[in-house]
Design a protein around this motif. Structure first.
Motif: not given
Length: 195
Positions: A90, A119, A125-126, A164-166, A169-170
């Motif tokens: 990750e 990002f 991506e996440s 988790r933030m994708s 979402q950001w």
């Protein structure tokens, strides 16, 4: 070379010239209370810098030095780095600040800049944030940054929240913040114009 600039911070790669100042920060038991490494001596801090330099080479990311814009002092670090979680690698958010800089909004400002860099510039991506439930200050920082849902994970045999933030979402968060009259910290990436 710097990575990003905010109103109060300059982010740049950590280097061996930072060893003495960073070793002082990482030797503080309160700063390292929730660290898997525990308190770091000079040799452990040197190994951490070695790992950071390797991350810059292999992933183009890593923990970045946080410098105060007013005096250039090292406040700590904040960045994204590879982290094995179960069977996957990750991209994990991590940060540490010297205690004298706590409760002044520096962590939130740094996290916003690091997420923007990850990002936008690095096309991540996440991002995950892995935090022990007792680390209330860090929980507040990631939640202010827009991390919402989490699941409980055993991380190195310790219970932790894994947020988790994708990138999607950001992006949505950026739009909702601007509607509320707020926006993520401005980030300047040399040689790259903002969207």
């Amino acid at each position: 070379m710097f990575i990003a600039e905010t109103d109060r911070l300059i982010l740049r790669p950590l280097g061996y010239d930072d060893l003495a100042d960073l070793a002082d920060i990482l030797a503080d038991p309160e700063v390292m209370r929730y660290s898997l490494r525990g308190v770091c001596d000079r040799a452990a801090t040197l190994r951490f810098i070695d790992w950071c330099v390797a991350c810059y080479r292999s992933h183009g990311l890593g923990p970045w030095a946080l410098l105060g814009r007013s005096g250039g002092e090292l406040l700590g670090f904040c960045g994204l780095g590879p982290e094995p979680v179960g069977e996957r690698e990750e991209i994990n958010l991590g940060y540490r600040l010297a205690r004298r800089y706590w409760h002044q909004g520096f962590a939130t400002e740094a996290v916003d800049a690091v997420l923007t860099h990850g990002f936008q510039a690095k096309r991540v991506e996440s991002v995950v944030a892995i935090i022990e439930p007792g680390n209330v200050a860090s929980l507040r920082v990631v939640e202010k940054a827009g991390f919402g849902d989490y699941r409980m994970e055993a991380f190195h045999d310790r219970p932790a929240r894994m947020y988790r933030m994708s990138v999607e979402q950001w992006r949505q968060l950026g739009k909702s913040l601007s509607r509320l009259g707020r926006r993520p910290s401005a980030v300047v990436n040399p040689g790259q114009e903002a969207d």
